[in-house]
Motif scaffolding. Structure first.
Motif, PDB file in Angstrom:
ATOM      1  N   GLY A 178      -5.431  19.492  36.488  1.00 17.79           N
ATOM      2  CA  GLY A 178      -5.981  20.190  35.232  1.00 17.79           C
ATOM      3  C   GLY A 178      -5.236  19.860  34.155  1.00 17.79           C
TER       4      GLY A 178
ATOM      5  N   LEU B  57      -6.486  16.426  32.816  1.00 18.00           N
ATOM      6  CA  LEU B  57      -7.767  16.783  32.108  1.00 18.00           C
ATOM      7  C   LEU B  57      -7.574  17.278  30.759  1.00 18.00           C
ATOM      8  CD1 LEU B  57      -9.937  18.156  34.793  1.00 18.00           C
ATOM      9  CD2 LEU B  57     -10.069  16.043  33.806  1.00 18.00           C
TER      10      LEU B  57
ATOM     11  N   GLY C  71      -8.593  14.604  28.326  1.00 18.63           N
ATOM     12  CA  GLY C  71      -9.832  14.694  27.964  1.00 18.63           C
ATOM     13  C   GLY C  71     -10.236  15.090  26.446  1.00 18.63           C
TER      14      GLY C  71
ATOM     15  N   VAL D 270     -14.778  18.541  28.288  1.00 18.31           N
ATOM     16  CA  VAL D 270     -13.758  18.463  29.462  1.00 18.31           C
ATOM     17  C   VAL D 270     -12.458  19.197  29.206  1.00 18.31           C
ATOM     18  CG1 VAL D 270     -12.276  16.662  30.400  1.00 18.31           C
ATOM     19  CG2 VAL D 270     -14.494  16.102  29.885  1.00 18.31           C
ATOM     20  N   ARG D 271     -11.880  19.416  27.981  1.00 21.01           N
ATOM     21  CA  ARG D 271     -10.727  20.078  27.564  1.00 21.01           C
ATOM     22  C   ARG D 271     -11.183  21.490  27.676  1.00 21.01           C
ATOM     23  NH1 ARG D 271      -6.380  18.316  24.569  1.00 21.01           N
ATOM     24  NH2 ARG D 271      -6.203  20.162  23.644  1.00 21.01           N
TER      25      ARG D 271
ATOM     26  N   ALA E   3     -10.922  22.163  31.124  1.00 24.24           N
ATOM     27  CA  ALA E   3      -9.344  22.304  31.398  1.00 24.24           C
ATOM     28  C   ALA E   3      -8.584  23.457  31.402  1.00 24.24           C
ATOM     29  CB  ALA E   3      -8.625  20.979  31.169  1.00 24.24           C
TER      30      ALA E   3
ATOM     31  N   HIS F  70      -9.689  26.216  33.677  1.00 24.22           N
ATOM     32  CA  HIS F  70      -9.067  25.813  35.061  1.00 24.22           C
ATOM     33  C   HIS F  70      -7.659  26.045  35.023  1.00 24.22           C
ATOM     34  CE1 HIS F  70      -9.061  23.508  38.627  1.00 24.22           C
ATOM     35  NE2 HIS F  70      -8.063  22.758  38.122  1.00 24.22           N
TER      36      HIS F  70
END
Length: 625
Positions: A559, A562, A566, A570-571, A574, A577
């Motif tokens: 994570g 990412l 990212g 994507v961020r 992340a 996550h």
């Protein structure tokens, strides 16, 4: 055995109470609002104006669900956007539009007692809240042109400082050509330019009549300049978006020469497009006085239908009259440190006060000192064209502070100050894609994401309770606490929730229950090995913790990768996550153990554990320690 000290239960209780308070605002959502405020700081909305607008609403049968007058600003809340738009038109017709403005907005519907505690809902991304999406194409050719023009100006200043005389200095395409009457001057210029300007490749051109030097920008320098121009444009756009007051905007690079801008919650896309799409850059140049006829507005009227003489460029002022200016730039918009809209104390007309950095102030001071009595053109360079905003006489030497006049109203002055204050664009841009996401589509996405999380939670709860009975119920309660902790932390951090973020929440639920499965299976194993129920609980939690920690740390590393590499969605995924992993460890290990201790721990005599599959019990009663 299996007793928590009081302080541990206190920590769990405090975490739950705080999480409930800070997660609660997300349940109330946002509602449309109309805001009325003065166009100048000194102008405040009073109770009389509030009564006047409310009377106009009542006459038109428009009923706001709430109104608030605070800090001289009046805000009305409405049930839906249709009523909001109707109310905006009514409010605009009820006020003096020269002194007051009406704006659309979306405001949290959070109760006041929660607001007093600092509890705020999460920001919602473009895909959930609605808003506008722009894709901009950066004109790399204009960035290259600016680089060449800058080197041209630097060469002119360098030769002047070293008293090297040339017959002509001009640009041909991407080349800078310098002509000399004397070979000695050519050699001196070659020596100085080569030593001082390492970004250029300078070659001599053989001619029998005169000396000629041709300078070109090195390829690696040109490439670095394009990358720097793209990054400067991104930073400038971020500054402009921040001035618009948009929460958590997305401004990021796409490909080699494109920029994506996403503004969630913006209800006036045309104004956002005007601010973002404009490329207002300030340029200051000297007026070509030798071609003027007189000192008035029509001094260059004879060039209205003619091309500009060599060494000059023709632009137009706000009245459509031509003005000839020199090609060499005195200073550009990159030297601006601040710009504020205000009113002239004598005439009452709007002005923009501009402040330059130290280098720009020195150049301005030197230029005005050497050209007292002459005129200077203050030019606004935009994609739609370049306008000479003013070309006043230089009456005395001045430095880093000056002002722009001739603006029609305070709104124009504010927009211009915003653009100049946000910084100049290193290259022009075109909006090649524009999309507007409506609030209704965002609401549909929110509902789908909510359903996905809810159905996933219900499915997990049914399985865990059916398979692990009481221990399964404890796991479900811990999982609910995990979800509560996660929402509360995201709200406290004022993170932006997007569709990928909602996907991460659903994924977190599935991953978090894995820790409880490991604990429950470990307790079963200890019971099979012949341990007492109390010892099995203690050994199960302690021995499963190492496995839980290892698996979550490895997932956290992925994570963080990412998050680090990212961008955009994507961020967003992340962030949720990584936070979900941390909350799941706390809820699965600490919270669930606390609940199990309340059920089976202390001095209770436990002969059987309700953990599913079979009756786990002992024929003899074990006394708890």
């Amino acid at each position: 055995m299996n007793r928590y000290p009081l302080w541990k239960y206190a920590i769990i209780a405090i975490a739950l109470v705080v999480s409930l308070i800070y997660a609660a605002p997300n349940m109330f959502g946002e509602i449309p609002a109309v805001q009325v405020a003065g166009k100048r700081t000194a102008i405040k909305v009073d109770e009389a104006m509030r009564d006047k607008i409310e009377a106009a609403f009542k006459a038109a049968n428009v009923k706001p669900i709430g109104a608030e007058l605070s800090d001289g600003k009046l805000s009305f809340r409405f049930s839906d956007t249709d009523v909001q738009l109707k109310a905006r038109d009514i409010a605009q017709a009820s006020i003096d539009q020269n002194n007051y403005g009406v704006a659309l907005n979306l405001v949290p519907n959070t109760p006041r007692w929660l607001q007093a505690l600092g509890a705020k809902p999460m920001y919602l991304g473009l895909d959930l809240r609605g808003g506008v999406h722009f894709l901009l194409q950066v004109d790399m050719k204009s960035a290259a042109n600016k680089l060449i023009e800058r080197h041209l100006s630097d060469i002119r200043a360098l030769l002047r400082d070293h008293k090297i005389y040339y017959s002509a200095l001009d640009r041909t395409g991407e080349r800078i050509v310098i002509r000399f009457r004397e070979k000695e001057q050519e050699a001196a210029a070659l020596r100085e330019i080569t030593s001082s300007m390492t970004d250029l490749v300078v070659n001599q051109q053989d001619t029998s009549a005169e000396g000629v030097l041709v300078a070109t920008v090195k390829p690696e320098v040109a490439k670095a300049n394009q990358e720097a121009a793209l990054q400067q444009n991104i930073q400038t756009l971020r500054n402009r978006v921040n001035e618009l007051g948009v929460a958590e905007p997305i401004v990021q690079q796409q490909g080699a020469d494109r920029i994506v801008v996403q503004l969630a919650g913006v209800q006036d896309p045309e104004h956002a497009k005007e601010i973002i799409g404009r490329t207002a850059t300030l340029e200051i140049r000297l007026v070509a006085e030798e071609y003027a006829q007189g000192r008035g507005e029509g001094a260059f009227a004879q060039y209205k239908d003619q091309s500009a003489p060599v060494g000059t460029e023709k632009y137009y002022d706000e009245h459509g009259m031509p003005v000839l200016v020199r090609k060499s730039l005195v200073i550009g918009g990159d030297r601006i440190t601040n710009a504020q809209a205000n009113f002239d104390q004598q005439t009452g007309s709007p002005v923009v006060n501009v402040k330059l950095d130290s280098a720009g102030g020195r150049v301005m001071r030197q230029t005005t000192r050497d050209n007292v009595g002459k005129r200077m053109a203050i030019m606004l360079v935009e994609k739609t064209g370049t306008m000479v905003a003013m070309w006043p006489n230089i009456q005395e030497e001045f430095g880093a502070d000056f002002r722009i006049t001739g603006l029609t109203d305070i709104n124009e002055a504010k927009d211009l100050a915003l653009l100049l204050r946000a910084g100049s664009l290193a290259a022009n841009m075109d909006i090649i894609e524009e999309r507007t996401v409506g609030p209704s589509l965002g609401a549909e996405n929110i509902q789908k994401g909510y359903d996905a999380v809810l159905y996933g939670f219900v499915a997990i709860a049914i399985f865990m309770i059916a398979y692990y009975v009481v221990f399964g119920l404890v796991s479900v309660i811990a999982l609910a606490c995990n979800l509560l902790f996660l929402i509360a932390i995201l709200s406290m951090l004022q993170a932006t929730l997007t569709l990928p973020g909602m996907a991460a929440i659903a994924l977190t639920l599935g991953m978090a229950i894995d820790a409880n499965v490991l604990i429950n299976e470990r307790v079963r194993e200890e019971l099979r090995a012949g341990m007492s129920p109390q010892m099995s609980i203690q050994a199960g939690y302690e021995r499963a913790f190492g496995t839980i920690l290892d698996s979550n740390v490895t997932t956290l590393i992925a994570g963080l990768a990412l998050l680090a590499f990212g961008s955009g969605p994507v961020r967003g995924f992340a962030v949720v996550h990584c936070l979900g992993i941390l909350t799941s460890i706390f809820s699965a290990v600490v919270v669930s153990r606390g609940i199990v201790n309340l059920i089976y721990g202390g001095r209770k005599k436990v002969a059987r554990l309700s953990i599913g599959n079979t009756d786990w019990h002992r024929t003899t009663t074990t006394k708890a320690a």
